[in-house]
Design a protein around this motif. Structure first.
Motif, short mmCIF file in Angstrom:
data_model
loop_
_atom_site.label_atom_id
_atom_site.label_comp_id
_atom_site.label_asym_id
_atom_site.label_seq_id
_atom_site.Cartn_x
_atom_site.Cartn_y
_atom_site.Cartn_z
N VAL A 244 -2.97 -4.27 -3.84
CA VAL A 244 -1.73 -4.93 -3.40
C VAL A 244 -1.88 -6.45 -3.38
CG1 VAL A 244 -0.21 -5.27 -1.40
CG2 VAL A 244 -0.89 -2.96 -2.07
N TYR B 158 3.58 1.76 -3.40
CA TYR B 158 2.13 1.94 -3.52
C TYR B 158 1.64 3.30 -3.03
CZ TYR B 158 -2.87 1.17 -2.75
OH TYR B 158 -4.24 1.29 -2.75
N TRP C 252 0.21 -9.16 -5.71
CA TRP C 252 1.05 -10.22 -5.14
C TRP C 252 0.72 -11.57 -5.79
CZ3 TRP C 252 5.44 -10.96 -3.14
CH2 TRP C 252 6.02 -10.06 -2.26
N ILE D 171 4.28 -2.57 -5.59
CA ILE D 171 3.68 -2.79 -4.27
C ILE D 171 4.43 -1.97 -3.22
CG2 ILE D 171 3.30 -4.49 -2.43
CD1 ILE D 171 2.94 -6.59 -4.67
N SER E 252 1.95 -7.70 1.63
CA SER E 252 1.75 -6.33 2.09
C SER E 252 2.75 -5.41 1.40
CB SER E 252 1.95 -6.24 3.60
OG SER E 252 3.30 -6.54 3.93
N ILE E 253 2.62 -4.12 1.67
CA ILE E 253 3.58 -3.15 1.12
C ILE E 253 4.97 -3.42 1.69
CG2 ILE E 253 4.21 -0.72 1.03
CD1 ILE E 253 1.20 -0.08 1.12
N ALA F 114 -0.31 -2.41 -8.87
CA ALA F 114 -0.75 -2.38 -7.47
C ALA F 114 -1.83 -1.32 -7.24
CB ALA F 114 0.44 -2.12 -6.56
N GLY G 8 6.55 -6.19 0.02
CA GLY G 8 7.04 -5.83 -1.31
C GLY G 8 8.48 -5.38 -1.28
#
Length: 280
Positions: free
Chosen positions: A197, A180, A201, A177, A247-248, A192, A251
């Motif tokens: 994403v 990504y 998760w 993630i 979210s990224i 991901a 991550g």
């Protein structure tokens, strides 16, 4: 930090060596053969260091996007030197493992080959690559256990080995993630980039919740009160990762939390295997 130490990810290598130490202590009930333990830790460290270095070799183009300050994309180390170093480390570790026994040689060889093919191709194949990383990480603990190879070590070692596998697998998904954007740009098939994403998760959180559910298990397998005490911060960091932002950016934070939980988990198993007369 020295670029060569960054290339081999010295902190992660130390973590692998500590994992090996923990596996040995759990299996041996702290009856230590310094020579065998030292050799085992050296083997694990060398193979792990070579694996991290070869990973950077094959990731140099992607890291120009994801991590441009890494030693190879930044030009601090040449590609040729990195290749020689990575091969030299893994081969040296495998040769040294001969002094421990044939089973240890087999595992060192298989792990070295797995790390090479992971970096070359499997990393870009999604789930299979994640499983390889989780397996080789967990094997550092198992390797310490088989180095002792006496008594009823298997039951005690297989538990932390399984924990390490699950924790690393969850961390790999979350790392995917974090990376990504770069992975998507170069067509890397992480979970991901394959399912998105948000869904990654969800799967990562299921794995982490499973770890929480089974975390009391060692208390029924003879581990002492120190395991219970350290279980509290272990659970805390797992929960922080679970509740990270979907979210990224989340991550990145989630992966850092899992690093702490991994360190605490190793310590919990090592101290939790102390003979009771030492604690009293």
């Amino acid at each position: 930090m020295n670029p060569y130490l960054r290339l081999i990810r010295v902190h992660n290598v130390i973590g692998a060596a500590i994992g090996d130490l923990m596996g040995y202590l759990v299996a041996s009930f702290w009856e230590i053969s310094v020579e065998r333990l030292a050799i085992s830790m050296i083997v694990v460290s060398l193979v792990a260091a070579g694996g991290y270095a070869i990973n950077d070799v094959f990731d140099v183009e992607i890291d120009k996007i994801n991590k441009p300050d890494r030693p190879l994309p930044s030009g601090k180390i040449s590609l040729r030197r990195a290749i020689i170093l990575s091969y030299g480390l893994m081969i040296s570790g495998t040769i040294i493992s001969i002094t421990l026994g044939y089973f240890e040689v087999i595992i060192a060889t298989i792990t070295s080959l797995a790390l090479y093919y992971y970096a070359k191709t499997l990393k870009r194949e999604g789930l299979s690559g994640n499983i390889i990383v989780a397996t080789t990480t967990a094997l550092s603990i198992f390797y310490g256990g088989i180095t002792y190879f006496s008594g009823d070590w298997l039951e005690r070692v297989i538990v932390p080995t399984a924990y390490s596998f699950l924790l690393t697998l969850g961390r790999e998904f979350i790392k995917g993630i974090e990376d990504y954007e770069g992975d998507k740009a170069y067509g890397v098939k992480t979970l991901a980039t394959t399912i998105g994403v948000r869904d990654t998760w969800k799967i990562s959180r299921i794995i982490l919740i499973l770890i929480l559910v089974i975390s009391p298990l060692p208390l029924f397998l003879g581990f002492n009160i120190m395991y219970l005490i350290l279980l509290i911060p272990f659970v805390y960091f797992i929960l922080l990762s679970i509740f990270s932002e979907t979210s990224i950016k989340g991550g990145s934070k989630g992966r850092e939390y899992l690093k702490w939980s991994a360190f605490i988990g190793i310590t919990a198993f090592a101290l939790g295997s102390l003979p009771l007369h030492i604690l009293i």
